[in-house]
Design a protein around this motif. Structure first.
Motif, short mmCIF file in Angstrom:
data_model
loop_
_atom_site.label_atom_id
_atom_site.label_comp_id
_atom_site.label_asym_id
_atom_site.label_seq_id
_atom_site.Cartn_x
_atom_site.Cartn_y
_atom_site.Cartn_z
N THR A 1 47.03 46.52 -37.82
CA THR A 1 45.60 47.07 -37.41
C THR A 1 45.83 45.89 -35.63
N ARG A 2 45.21 46.17 -35.00
CA ARG A 2 45.47 45.18 -33.61
C ARG A 2 45.92 43.57 -33.91
N GLU A 3 45.32 42.94 -35.10
CA GLU A 3 45.35 41.56 -34.71
C GLU A 3 47.21 41.09 -35.02
N GLU A 4 47.35 42.59 -35.98
CA GLU A 4 49.04 42.64 -36.62
C GLU A 4 49.67 42.79 -35.75
N ALA A 5 49.19 43.65 -34.20
CA ALA A 5 50.60 44.48 -33.43
C ALA A 5 50.65 43.03 -32.41
N LEU A 6 48.78 42.24 -31.86
CA LEU A 6 49.26 41.14 -31.27
C LEU A 6 50.20 39.92 -31.76
N ASP A 7 49.81 39.40 -32.81
CA ASP A 7 50.52 38.60 -33.89
C ASP A 7 52.45 38.87 -33.47
N ALA A 8 52.11 40.19 -33.91
CA ALA A 8 53.85 40.57 -34.02
C ALA A 8 54.72 40.70 -32.39
N ILE A 9 53.82 40.21 -31.96
CA ILE A 9 53.85 40.76 -29.95
C ILE A 9 54.61 38.99 -29.91
N ASP A 10 53.93 38.46 -30.46
CA ASP A 10 54.04 36.81 -30.28
C ASP A 10 54.91 36.13 -31.03
N ARG A 11 55.25 36.47 -32.26
CA ARG A 11 56.40 36.20 -33.73
C ARG A 11 57.61 36.42 -31.99
N ILE A 12 57.80 37.55 -31.74
CA ILE A 12 59.11 38.62 -31.20
C ILE A 12 59.27 37.54 -29.82
N ALA A 13 58.31 37.89 -28.61
CA ALA A 13 58.30 37.89 -27.68
C ALA A 13 57.78 36.13 -26.76
N GLY A 14 56.79 35.67 -27.80
CA GLY A 14 56.16 34.48 -27.63
C GLY A 14 56.66 33.41 -27.90
N ARG A 15 56.71 33.13 -29.81
CA ARG A 15 57.33 32.12 -29.88
C ARG A 15 58.55 32.27 -30.16
N ARG A 16 58.85 33.37 -30.50
CA ARG A 16 60.39 33.26 -30.16
C ARG A 16 61.57 33.17 -31.49
N GLU A 17 60.54 33.43 -32.61
CA GLU A 17 61.05 33.12 -34.21
C GLU A 17 61.82 33.97 -34.04
N PHE A 18 62.82 35.33 -33.54
CA PHE A 18 64.31 35.61 -33.52
C PHE A 18 64.94 35.22 -32.35
N GLY A 19 64.81 34.06 -31.66
CA GLY A 19 65.36 33.76 -30.68
C GLY A 19 65.97 34.55 -29.79
N GLU A 20 66.97 34.35 -29.31
CA GLU A 20 67.51 35.40 -27.56
C GLU A 20 67.36 37.18 -28.17
N ALA A 21 66.91 37.09 -29.65
CA ALA A 21 66.82 38.75 -29.55
C ALA A 21 65.27 39.10 -29.62
N GLY A 22 64.41 37.99 -29.37
CA GLY A 22 63.12 39.34 -28.51
C GLY A 22 62.69 38.36 -27.15
N LYS A 23 63.92 38.88 -26.07
CA LYS A 23 63.83 38.82 -24.79
C LYS A 23 63.37 39.96 -24.30
N GLU A 24 63.65 41.34 -25.16
CA GLU A 24 62.80 42.14 -24.50
C GLU A 24 62.53 42.41 -25.90
N LEU A 25 61.26 43.41 -26.19
CA LEU A 25 60.77 43.73 -27.63
C LEU A 25 60.50 45.76 -26.88
N ILE A 26 60.03 46.11 -28.24
CA ILE A 26 59.87 47.84 -27.78
C ILE A 26 58.58 48.17 -28.99
N ILE A 27 57.93 48.12 -28.47
CA ILE A 27 56.49 49.16 -28.98
C ILE A 27 56.38 50.54 -29.59
N GLU A 28 56.30 51.03 -30.35
CA GLU A 28 57.21 52.78 -31.29
C GLU A 28 56.10 52.84 -31.75
N GLU A 29 55.24 54.45 -31.39
CA GLU A 29 54.60 54.54 -32.82
C GLU A 29 55.32 54.67 -33.83
#
Length: 436
Positions: A167-195
């Protein structure tokens, strides 16, 4: 024949399997594992050095005259342990830091796949949460829109930085977790969205010296936490080998379309690859596509693979280190399939309690064709306790997939600790595919 001293770096189930198999070589006198776990303490000699403390590992290898070091986890490989050990005059199996970026950076990997024309999912890369959020909102304008994307942290995240979104909400939350809240630390300095690709997943591992590629039998991991491939992604809840969904023709296609091109691409990029090349594949209706590359043995795929290997692993590893893998004869394998069932701590892949006593290990070990590989364990006051999320890899071989499964789960039933759990359906995909 001189007796070798071998150091295995790491403390998980993969490293227990490596130490156990390396110790079977008639050429090996002593296997050390740093830092090891309660299982490696039985099959080898534990050394209390963290896998990421590279200077201390080099000092130990020099002091103990270690003949060969085998690096299990990705973190020290990405940090450059192979380069530093080579500089110190030590023999070590694994890729350089430059080559390990194939796993250390998903952005680097995807860009290399694209440039080498290796089949993979369409993707976009982002450096901040705002751009990624706008991309999703532009493509899916209405709240509640269904989506079919995967959001991935660029760096290492212990197998958890990949979020499948519907869902759209799941995608936005995933972005926030990775690149916003940095839940995975420096691993989230860049991210990929793929099909999001559809099909069955398979793992094809190969050992290479940068010229010759020795492909190992295909395995199938089970990443989602719960039965039926539901729940959050994990480091892997079980695996089996070989998988009937990868036949000889498909394996030949993986070798020609994926493995050979990536080895050539790494050489062209002046990052020649030596070590274990792990292709995580989605078997789509359009053919196999690469989900990710890892630069080491998979965990838990390593456990069922090495349960079946009958050749001397040390011979193969040394040939890869020395650049003479082409001299190695075809590897010998137990024709029977093998299955590894991961037993996990309550709460994994989230928070979990540590230090809970484990019983029944001796009874499980007495079963024929069973090996219990330890992952997150330690010994406290003479008692084996859990120290990690994935605690044990209960591994068995059998005359068929169904018999191997029965033997593995029979062993699982002997083992107990407060909150222990596992998936109940490891290898069922193979049973549905082949009726084995």
């Amino acid at each position: 024949m001189s007796q070798m001293k071998v150091l295995v770096v790491g403390g998980g189930g993969r490293e227990h399997a490596l130490a156990w198999k390396i110790g079977q070589s008639p050429r090996v006198e002593t296997v050390y594992v740093a830092p090891g776990n309660a299982g490696t303490a039985i099959d080898a000699v534990n050394v209390p050095i963290p896998a990421t403390d590279i200077p201390a590992l080099i000092d130990f290898a020099k002091t103990e005259s270690i003949d060969l070091t085998v690096v299990g986890p990705e973190a020290p490989l990405v940090a450059g342990i192979v380069d530093q050990m080579n500089d110190a005059g030590l023999r070590v199996f694994g890729p350089s830091a430059a080559a390990a970026e194939l796993e250390g950076s998903k952005v680097f990997c995807k860009n290399l796949l694209h440039s080498a024309d290796i089949p993979t999912a369409d993707y976009r890369t982002f450096r901040d949460a705002g751009d990624a959020t706008r991309y999703i909102k532009d493509r899916y304008s209405e709240p509640g829109d269904s989506v079919s994307v995967v959001v991935k942290a660029d760096g290492l995240a212990a197998g958890k930085g990949v979020i499948v979104c519907s869902t759209r909400e799941e995608a936005l939350d995933a972005i926030d977790r990775i690149a916003g809240r940095r839940e995975f630390g420096e691993a989230g300095k860049e991210l990929i969205i793929e099909e999001r690709l559809t099909g069955q997943e398979a793992s094809v591992l190969a050992i290479t010296d940068g010229e010759t590629i020795v492909t190992l039998p295909a395995a199938q991991d089970h990443k989602p936490a719960h039965d039926g491939d539901t729940g959050p992604n994990t480091g892997g809840m079980g695996a089996y080998c070989p998988t009937p969904i990868v036949d000889e023709a498909l394996m030949a296609k993986v070798e020609s379309d994926v493995l050979v091109p990536i080895v050539h691409a790494m050489k062209r990029a002046r990052r020649p690859f030596k070590g274990v090349l792990y292709a995580g594949l989605m078997l789509t209706p359009a053919g196999p596509k690469v989900l990710e590359f890892n630069v080491r043995f998979g965990d838990p795929e390593c456990q069922p693979l090495l349960m079946r290997l009958q050749s001397d692993l040390v011979d193969v590893i040394e040939a890869a280190v020395d650049g003479r893998l082409g001299e190695i004869e075809d590897l010998k394998w137990d024709p029977r399939p093998s299955i590894c069932v991961v037993m996990a701590s309550e709460g994994y892949p989230g928070d979990y309690e540590k230090g809970r006593p484990i019983s029944g290990l001796e009874q499980a070990a007495e079963l024929e064709d069973v090996k219990v590989f330890h992952a997150g364990t330690d010994v406290v006051d003479g008692q084996v306790v859990n120290t990690g999320g994935r605690v044990l890899g209960v591994t068995a071989v059998g005359d068929s997939i169904s018999k191997a499964k029965l033997q593995a789960y029979t062993a699982v039933k002997h083992i107990r600790w407060q909150g222990a759990w596992c998936r109940k359906d490891i290898s069922d995909k193979a049973l549905r595919h082949s009726g084995a």
